[in-house]
Design a protein around this motif. Structure first.
Motif, PDB file in Angstrom:
ATOM      1  N   VAL A 191     102.922  16.086 -17.445  1.00 59.07           N
ATOM      2  CA  VAL A 191     102.028  15.633 -18.519  1.00 59.07           C
ATOM      3  C   VAL A 191     100.576  15.828 -18.107  1.00 59.07           C
ATOM      4  O   VAL A 191      99.749  16.334 -18.880  1.00 59.07           O
ATOM      5  N   ALA A 192     100.240  15.445 -16.887  1.00 61.78           N
ATOM      6  CA  ALA A 192      98.865  15.612 -16.419  1.00 61.78           C
ATOM      7  C   ALA A 192      98.463  17.082 -16.382  1.00 61.78           C
ATOM      8  O   ALA A 192      97.327  17.443 -16.745  1.00 61.78           O
ATOM      9  N   ALA A 193      99.391  17.948 -15.966  1.00 65.36           N
ATOM     10  CA  ALA A 193      99.081  19.378 -15.905  1.00 65.36           C
ATOM     11  C   ALA A 193      98.806  19.938 -17.297  1.00 65.36           C
ATOM     12  O   ALA A 193      97.843  20.684 -17.506  1.00 65.36           O
ATOM     13  N   LEU A 194      99.644  19.559 -18.257  1.00 61.77           N
ATOM     14  CA  LEU A 194      99.438  20.045 -19.620  1.00 61.77           C
ATOM     15  C   LEU A 194      98.138  19.495 -20.200  1.00 61.77           C
ATOM     16  O   LEU A 194      97.361  20.239 -20.822  1.00 61.77           O
ATOM     17  N   CYS A 195      97.882  18.208 -20.002  1.00 59.09           N
ATOM     18  CA  CYS A 195      96.669  17.609 -20.553  1.00 59.09           C
ATOM     19  C   CYS A 195      95.413  18.221 -19.922  1.00 59.09           C
ATOM     20  O   CYS A 195      94.405  18.427 -20.606  1.00 59.09           O
ATOM     21  N   GLY A 196      95.488  18.509 -18.627  1.00 55.25           N
ATOM     22  CA  GLY A 196      94.351  19.149 -17.983  1.00 55.25           C
ATOM     23  C   GLY A 196      94.059  20.512 -18.569  1.00 55.25           C
ATOM     24  O   GLY A 196      92.891  20.882 -18.798  1.00 55.25           O
ATOM     25  N   TRP A 197      95.107  21.287 -18.811  1.00 51.99           N
ATOM     26  CA  TRP A 197      94.932  22.607 -19.440  1.00 51.99           C
ATOM     27  C   TRP A 197      94.384  22.466 -20.850  1.00 51.99           C
ATOM     28  O   TRP A 197      93.443  23.185 -21.240  1.00 51.99           O
ATOM     29  N   LEU A 198      94.942  21.549 -21.635  1.00 51.06           N
ATOM     30  CA  LEU A 198      94.489  21.358 -23.010  1.00 51.06           C
ATOM     31  C   LEU A 198      93.019  20.954 -23.066  1.00 51.06           C
ATOM     32  O   LEU A 198      92.266  21.409 -23.932  1.00 51.06           O
ATOM     33  N   GLU A 199      92.607  20.112 -22.120  1.00 44.51           N
ATOM     34  CA  GLU A 199      91.245  19.585 -22.164  1.00 44.51           C
ATOM     35  C   GLU A 199      90.202  20.569 -21.650  1.00 44.51           C
ATOM     36  O   GLU A 199      89.079  20.621 -22.176  1.00 44.51           O
ATOM     37  N   HIS A 200      90.563  21.388 -20.643  1.00 45.62           N
ATOM     38  CA  HIS A 200      89.529  22.149 -19.942  1.00 45.62           C
ATOM     39  C   HIS A 200      89.647  23.668 -20.034  1.00 45.62           C
ATOM     40  O   HIS A 200      88.633  24.358 -19.912  1.00 45.62           O
ATOM     41  N   ASP A 201      90.828  24.207 -20.234  1.00 50.21           N
ATOM     42  CA  ASP A 201      90.995  25.661 -20.157  1.00 50.21           C
ATOM     43  C   ASP A 201      90.458  26.321 -21.432  1.00 50.21           C
ATOM     44  O   ASP A 201      90.781  25.890 -22.546  1.00 50.21           O
ATOM     45  N   PRO A 202      89.668  27.383 -21.327  1.00 48.68           N
ATOM     46  CA  PRO A 202      89.158  28.076 -22.517  1.00 48.68           C
ATOM     47  C   PRO A 202      90.259  28.622 -23.427  1.00 48.68           C
ATOM     48  O   PRO A 202      90.023  28.837 -24.616  1.00 48.68           O
ATOM     49  N   ALA A 203      91.458  28.861 -22.850  1.00 48.98           N
ATOM     50  CA  ALA A 203      92.567  29.362 -23.660  1.00 48.98           C
ATOM     51  C   ALA A 203      93.290  28.254 -24.416  1.00 48.98           C
ATOM     52  O   ALA A 203      94.160  28.534 -25.258  1.00 48.98           O
ATOM     53  N   SER A 204      92.948  27.018 -24.140  1.00 48.85           N
ATOM     54  CA  SER A 204      93.593  25.884 -24.797  1.00 48.85           C
ATOM     55  C   SER A 204      93.284  25.874 -26.289  1.00 48.85           C
ATOM     56  O   SER A 204      92.143  26.132 -26.691  1.00 48.85           O
ATOM     57  N   PRO A 205      94.267  25.555 -27.136  1.00 52.01           N
ATOM     58  CA  PRO A 205      93.984  25.484 -28.576  1.00 52.01           C
ATOM     59  C   PRO A 205      92.957  24.414 -28.923  1.00 52.01           C
ATOM     60  O   PRO A 205      92.235  24.554 -29.915  1.00 52.01           O
ATOM     61  N   LEU A 206      92.866  23.357 -28.121  1.00 49.79           N
ATOM     62  CA  LEU A 206      91.851  22.352 -28.393  1.00 49.79           C
ATOM     63  C   LEU A 206      90.454  22.931 -28.188  1.00 49.79           C
ATOM     64  O   LEU A 206      89.529  22.641 -28.966  1.00 49.79           O
ATOM     65  N   ARG A 207      90.294  23.743 -27.162  1.00 45.82           N
ATOM     66  CA  ARG A 207      88.992  24.364 -26.912  1.00 45.82           C
ATOM     67  C   ARG A 207      88.699  25.494 -27.899  1.00 45.82           C
ATOM     68  O   ARG A 207      87.550  25.678 -28.321  1.00 45.82           O
ATOM     69  N   ARG A 208      89.707  26.248 -28.242  1.00 44.16           N
ATOM     70  CA  ARG A 208      89.492  27.418 -29.101  1.00 44.16           C
ATOM     71  C   ARG A 208      89.223  27.048 -30.557  1.00 44.16           C
ATOM     72  O   ARG A 208      88.479  27.750 -31.251  1.00 44.16           O
ATOM     73  N   HIS A 209      89.835  25.969 -31.042  1.00 44.34           N
ATOM     74  CA  HIS A 209      89.800  25.705 -32.484  1.00 44.34           C
ATOM     75  C   HIS A 209      89.000  24.467 -32.876  1.00 44.34           C
ATOM     76  O   HIS A 209      88.971  24.102 -34.057  1.00 44.34           O
ATOM     77  N   THR A 210      88.352  23.830 -31.904  1.00 48.27           N
ATOM     78  CA  THR A 210      87.478  22.697 -32.194  1.00 48.27           C
ATOM     79  C   THR A 210      86.036  23.173 -32.156  1.00 48.27           C
ATOM     80  O   THR A 210      85.615  23.825 -31.199  1.00 48.27           O
ATOM     81  N   ALA A 211      85.270  22.862 -33.186  1.00 45.40           N
ATOM     82  CA  ALA A 211      83.892  23.346 -33.272  1.00 45.40           C
ATOM     83  C   ALA A 211      82.991  22.590 -32.304  1.00 45.40           C
ATOM     84  O   ALA A 211      83.245  21.429 -31.969  1.00 45.40           O
ATOM     85  N   PRO A 212      81.933  23.227 -31.823  1.00 46.53           N
ATOM     86  CA  PRO A 212      80.973  22.543 -30.956  1.00 46.53           C
ATOM     87  C   PRO A 212      80.436  21.276 -31.629  1.00 46.53           C
ATOM     88  O   PRO A 212      80.121  21.277 -32.817  1.00 46.53           O
TER      89      PRO A 212
END
Length: 635
Positions: free
Chosen positions: A512-533
């Motif tokens: 869970v921590a590994a997935l959440c870390g990727w979602l929160e910080h990785d540029p390839a994460s959908p949260l990073r890609r599809h959330t506006a500044p």
């Protein structure tokens, strides 16, 4: 519910701060709008209630009647619609006001032709939903949508006394390509017209839809040539099941259905009246409330029925009809044009009221459409997303029309044939049809919005393409027992439910921590890609986690920061992202929904509460690809 996120706000938390720049009742009609909705029935109001929450969207809702509905028309609310009402925030109010349908009874001629109860069945099977099947005046459902609109940031209110008379679409226009001619119906203004230009028009204007006609659509189907009466009344009777949903079949006088209504005294009857000729309409017979009452009294014999007050009545004929397409784009132009005019509710499908699905499926149409329009109009998704509406909802409506056609024949059959189990045919078919009438059989086909069942085995109780079947959990931060599905709101956001593997407590080194870390910080994460500044990280995709341990075995402070996000202008912590299995009550969501305990999984839930995909916790590329096929890159 959550509030005070951007500062302390006294008073009713359901009344949101008003956004500037929107019309108020009595203001002149606008020249342009983002969305014009024709018709303030269940479909139109369900859509308006979603759009009203978004300050960037300018919506206009026109209704030819002089004011809101007060009585009559539909009354049945399926468990699926109740789940949807939970997302809007008024399911508890509906449950308090409505009558709950717990059992359905069946009556038929016994010895000497006297009526006898021949069967009774549980109306909603155990484990179907945490919500009941209820009956309530359609007008009250309208009121609750209207309240949500009235208290939304845009303070949206219908424009009564106005109808769509016609429209024209300019496919080449980039902005406001739909020119709508509005006709006034209010006294003193009859026949006057106004023009409004819109980016999108949604026709929720009934079976005689002017919007459907303007885009060349027609309803295809057949009629059963049978007149039925429906009547809401206050009466005195010695019929034992007056407060039960009941099917009553007499020996020679036909059938009726008893539907108890809210308040403890009101009852609705659906009554079989006369056969109609091939080209005859029910209105040609000149029948009225007295005919419905007289026929009811004959069917009920030897029980008495003394009518004290007629609240509302209507006579109708059964028809099963469906239009070819729910939008304005010809099949040969789908690749080059996005829809601008869309249809919902009776404007694109009609059926009998006997299955209790008309209002429910109509609201389902615009609950499907609402989040897609919000996503397009706020820049989250390309306009091509709107093509999915017709494909998904026409298939659902086609299933309803086919079901209703068969069910109407069963209900109207003259003879009973008892099965080996002793149930009459209508009762047997009723039991078989319960998943359908509960609104739970819709399963969207594979598409960009509905993934392949490759990993369905990881969560066998969350069928991909079907509605998210809620289950009990305990919220970690405050130990609150609740339904997991109740954290889904009608706010156009996707939900990402992370189900933890056994022994994973959310700490560093776990899946869970590994997935959440990727979602929160990785540029390839959908949260990073599809959330506006500038947006909160959960503004588009809301991530939540469910653990197998009891809440006392976990440390909230050790959870990944994605599950303890800082939100709003003050950067306050959101404490409502982490849940546990309800081990104290023995209601384990992992067991109830067939979640792989060893591997865990990710369940993606669309904004309309349907399961979009089930994936392994390590499937980073597949997770990104799912959202990449729907949402624009904005990060």
């Amino acid at each position: 519910m959550q509030f005070h996120v951007n500062g302390f706000k006294p008073g009713d938390p359901d009344i949101l701060p008003a956004a500037p720049g929107h019309r108020r009742p009595g203001d002149p009609l606008p020249e342009t709008v983002d969305v014009l909705i024709a018709g303030s029935g269940p479909a139109g109001l369900c859509l308006a209630a979603q759009l009203a929450q978004v300050p960037q969207i300018r919506t206009m809702l026109v209704e030819p009647k002089a004011g809101p509905m007060e009585k009559g028309q539909a009354d049945g609310i399926s468990v699926r619609s109740m789940e949807m009402f939970q997302a809007f925030g008024f399911a508890e109010k509906v449950m308090r006001e409505s009558v709950w349908i717990n059992e359905t009874t069946f009556w038929a001629p016994g010895e000497g032709a006297a009526l006898a109860r021949v069967a009774r069945v549980q109306d909603v099977p155990d484990g179907t939903s945490e919500m009941p099947h209820v009956l309530i005046n359609q007008a009250r459902v309208h009121d609750m949508f209207l309240d949500r609109m009235r208290h939304a940031p845009t303070r949206l209110a219908p424009d009564y006394g106005v109808r769509v008379a016609g429209l024209a679409v300019d496919p080449a226009a980039a902005e406001y390509p739909v020119t709508v001619t509005l006709e006034h119906t209010a006294p003193g203004r009859e026949g006057q017209t106004s023009t409004v230009r819109a980016n999108y028009v949604v026709g929720c204007d009934g079976a005689r839809s002017a919007v459907r006609g303007a885009i060349g659509g027609t309803l295809h189907g057949d009629a059963a040539h049978q007149a039925w009466g429906v009547i809401d009344l206050l009466a005195v009777t010695d019929f034992p099941d007056w407060r039960m949903k009941s099917f009553v079949r007499s020996k020679d006088e036909g059938i009726l259905m008893v539907l108890p209504r809210e308040g403890g005294h009101l009852v609705r009857l659906y009554v079989e009246l006369d056969r109609l000729g091939e080209h005859e309409r029910a209105a040609d017979r000149g029948m009225g409330a007295e005919d419905i009452i007289a026929k009811s009294q004959r069917i009920f014999r030897p029980f008495e029925l003394q009518v004290k007050e007629v609240v509302w009545w209507s006579i109708y004929e059964i028809g099963h009809r469906l239009t070819d397409k729910f939008d304005d784009v010809p099949d040969d132009q789908v690749a080059t044009r996005a829809p601008r005019v869309l249809l919902a509710g009776d404007a694109c499908h009609t059926h009998s009221p006997k299955a209790g699905q008309g209002m429910n499926v109509s609201m389902g149409d615009t609950f499907n459409l609402g989040w897609k329009l919000v996503s397009v109009l706020t820049g989250r998704a390309d306009p091509a997303l709107l093509h999915s509406y017709s494909g998904e909802r026409r298939a659902a409506a086609k299933g309803l029309v086919e079901f209703d056609h068969k069910w109407a024949r069963v209900v109207g059959a003259r003879a009973e044939d008892d099965a080996a189990d002793g149930l009459p045919r209508v009762a047997r078919e009723f039991v078989n049809n319960l998943p359908f009438t509960c609104g739970l059989t819709i399963q969207y086909e594979r598409s960009a919005l509905t993934g392949a069942p490759t990993h369905q085995h990881l969560a066998t109780g969350f069928d991909i393409g079907k509605r998210f079947h809620s289950a009990p959990v305990v919220r970690l931060a405050d130990a609150k027992p609740m339904q997991l599905g109740h954290c889904i709101e009608a706010d156009a956001r996707f939900r990402l439910f992370v189900f933890a593997p056994a022994q994973d407590a959310g700490g560093p080194g776990g899946a869970v921590a590994a997935l959440c870390g990727w979602l929160e910080h990785d540029p390839a994460s959908p949260l990073r890609r599809h959330t506006a500044p500038g947006e909160d990280l959960d503004a588009v995709i809301d991530t939540r986690a469910v653990f197998q341990q009891g809440f006392r075995a976990l440390d909230y402070g050790a959870m990944p920061t994605l599950l303890r996000p800082r939100v709003g202008r003050y950067g306050l912590c959101d404490y409502e992202k982490v849940f546990c299995a309800d081990t104290q009550r023995g209601e384990d969501i992992f067991a109830a929904r067939g979640i792989d305990r060893a591997a865990g999984c990710v369940v993606i839930v669309r904004p309309d509460q349907y399961v979009g995909h089930v994936l392994p916790l390590q499937a980073r590329e597949a997770l990104a690809a799912y959202f990449g096929g729907i949402l624009r890159v904005r990060g």
